[in-house]
Write an enzyme that holds these catalytic residues in place. Structure first.
Site, PDB file in Angstrom:
ATOM      1  N   ASP A   9       0.878  -1.166   0.000  1.00 43.38           N
ATOM      2  CA  ASP A   9       0.000   0.000   0.000  1.00 43.38           C
ATOM      3  C   ASP A   9       0.918   1.220   0.000  1.00 43.38           C
ATOM      4  O   ASP A   9       2.121   1.086  -0.282  1.00 43.38           O
ATOM      5  CB  ASP A   9      -1.019  -0.028   1.160  1.00 43.38           C
ATOM      6  CG  ASP A   9      -0.391   0.184   2.531  1.00 43.38           C
ATOM      7  OD1 ASP A   9       0.861   0.222   2.614  1.00 43.38           O
ATOM      8  OD2 ASP A   9      -1.132   0.307   3.517  1.00 43.38           O
ATOM      9  N   CYS A  66       2.533  -3.744   3.928  1.00 44.92           N
ATOM     10  CA  CYS A  66       1.805  -2.528   4.313  1.00 44.92           C
ATOM     11  C   CYS A  66       2.455  -2.023   5.599  1.00 44.92           C
ATOM     12  O   CYS A  66       3.589  -2.409   5.898  1.00 44.92           O
ATOM     13  CB  CYS A  66       0.293  -2.759   4.410  1.00 44.92           C
ATOM     14  SG  CYS A  66      -0.301  -3.815   5.739  1.00 44.92           S
ATOM     15  N   THR A  68       1.795  -2.575   8.836  1.00 49.92           N
ATOM     16  CA  THR A  68       2.021  -3.677   9.784  1.00 49.92           C
ATOM     17  C   THR A  68       2.072  -5.044   9.104  1.00 49.92           C
ATOM     18  O   THR A  68       2.469  -6.025   9.734  1.00 49.92           O
ATOM     19  CB  THR A  68       0.863  -3.747  10.805  1.00 49.92           C
ATOM     20  OG1 THR A  68      -0.364  -3.918  10.060  1.00 49.92           O
ATOM     21  CG2 THR A  68       0.791  -2.480  11.650  1.00 49.92           C
ATOM     22  N   HIS A  99       5.533 -26.237   7.443  1.00 51.40           N
ATOM     23  CA  HIS A  99       4.334 -26.859   8.030  1.00 51.40           C
ATOM     24  C   HIS A  99       3.027 -26.393   7.403  1.00 51.40           C
ATOM     25  O   HIS A  99       2.068 -27.152   7.365  1.00 51.40           O
ATOM     26  CB  HIS A  99       4.278 -26.562   9.536  1.00 51.40           C
ATOM     27  CG  HIS A  99       5.336 -27.267  10.322  1.00 51.40           C
ATOM     28  ND1 HIS A  99       5.363 -27.286  11.697  1.00 51.40           N
ATOM     29  CD2 HIS A  99       6.422 -27.990   9.926  1.00 51.40           C
ATOM     30  CE1 HIS A  99       6.414 -27.994  12.109  1.00 51.40           C
ATOM     31  NE2 HIS A  99       7.077 -28.424  11.052  1.00 51.40           N
ATOM     32  N   HIS A 134       1.504 -32.794   7.784  1.00 55.05           N
ATOM     33  CA  HIS A 134       1.101 -31.398   7.563  1.00 55.05           C
ATOM     34  C   HIS A 134       0.152 -31.267   6.367  1.00 55.05           C
ATOM     35  O   HIS A 134      -0.676 -30.365   6.329  1.00 55.05           O
ATOM     36  CB  HIS A 134       2.332 -30.514   7.356  1.00 55.05           C
ATOM     37  CG  HIS A 134       3.289 -30.585   8.504  1.00 55.05           C
ATOM     38  ND1 HIS A 134       2.951 -30.149   9.763  1.00 55.05           N
ATOM     39  CD2 HIS A 134       4.551 -31.079   8.587  1.00 55.05           C
ATOM     40  CE1 HIS A 134       3.970 -30.363  10.582  1.00 55.05           C
ATOM     41  NE2 HIS A 134       4.951 -30.935   9.891  1.00 55.05           N
TER      42      HIS A 134
HETATM   43  C1  RB5 Z   1      -2.339   2.489   6.587  1.00 51.63           C
HETATM   44  O1  RB5 Z   1      -2.452   3.625   7.385  1.00 51.63           O
HETATM   45  C2  RB5 Z   1      -2.190   1.252   7.460  1.00 51.63           C
HETATM   46  O2  RB5 Z   1      -3.391   1.018   8.140  1.00 51.63           O
HETATM   47  C3  RB5 Z   1      -1.776   0.051   6.641  1.00 51.63           C
HETATM   48  O3  RB5 Z   1      -0.562   0.295   6.019  1.00 51.63           O
HETATM   49  C4  RB5 Z   1      -1.611  -1.249   7.401  1.00 51.63           C
HETATM   50  O4  RB5 Z   1      -0.773  -1.107   8.490  1.00 51.63           O
HETATM   51  C5  RB5 Z   1      -2.860  -1.974   7.718  1.00 51.63           C
HETATM   52  O5  RB5 Z   1      -2.870  -3.091   8.249  1.00 51.63           O
END
Ligand code: RB5
Length: 147
Positions: A9, A66, A68, A99, A134
């Site tokens: 993203d 992204c 996180t 696995h 598995h």
């Molecule tokens: C974008 O602000 C953020 O929410 C996205 O990059 C991500 O971390 C979502 O899981």
């Protein structure tokens, strides 16, 4: 050599070119499914796109980034046939191949640095699915998906 689909993203886009360069240097063929600018966008668009390409068999594996790694991996996991892991250390990355036969790796550019990301990618790409006991568990996951 593998065919790898990559997506992010607007947050993950900073790390994406470095991962593409790393993969290319390792000899993999990488296709970027966007975005190509840091303008604010929505991670489900790219999670879905990459997941559909991998599920269709057009690519061996997918990598998603992204902030996180969470939103984009959840999105990818909604596509039938996808087993995406979000992770920030190499042990789970490796075991997720051995696995769980994961076919998409996601991580967060706000969580880990580029060197750790490269280590995770290396472990994930080189580990092989062990099959055996598995394989039946993967079949059980598919059954959940098909009901
Ligand atoms: C974008 O602000 C953020 O929410 C996205 O990059 C991500 O971390 C979502 O899981």
């Amino acid at each position: 050599m593998m065919k790898i689909a990559i997506g992010s993203d607007h947050v993950g886009i900073e790390m994406k070119p470095q991962i593409i360069e790393f993969l290319t240097e390792l000899g993999h063929e990488v296709t970027d499914f966007g975005p190509d600018s840091s303008e604010r966008t929505d991670y489900p668009i790219y999670g879905k796109k990459v997941a559909e390409e991998v599920a269709a068999g057009n690519f061996d594996k997918g990598i998603l980034i992204c902030g996180t790694g969470v939103g984009i991996s959840i999105s990818a996991n909604k596509v039938k046939g996808i087993r995406a892991i979000v992770c920030s250390e190499p042990y789970s990355a490796k075991l997720s191949r051995m696995h769980n036969n994961t076919n998409i790796l996601a991580f967060g550019s706000r969580v880990i640095g580029i060197e750790l990301a490269k280590m995770i990618v290396t472990e994930w790409l080189t580990a092989e699915f062990e099959g055996g006991r598995h394989a039946n568990r993967i079949k059980m996951i598919s059954e959940i998906e098909n009901n």
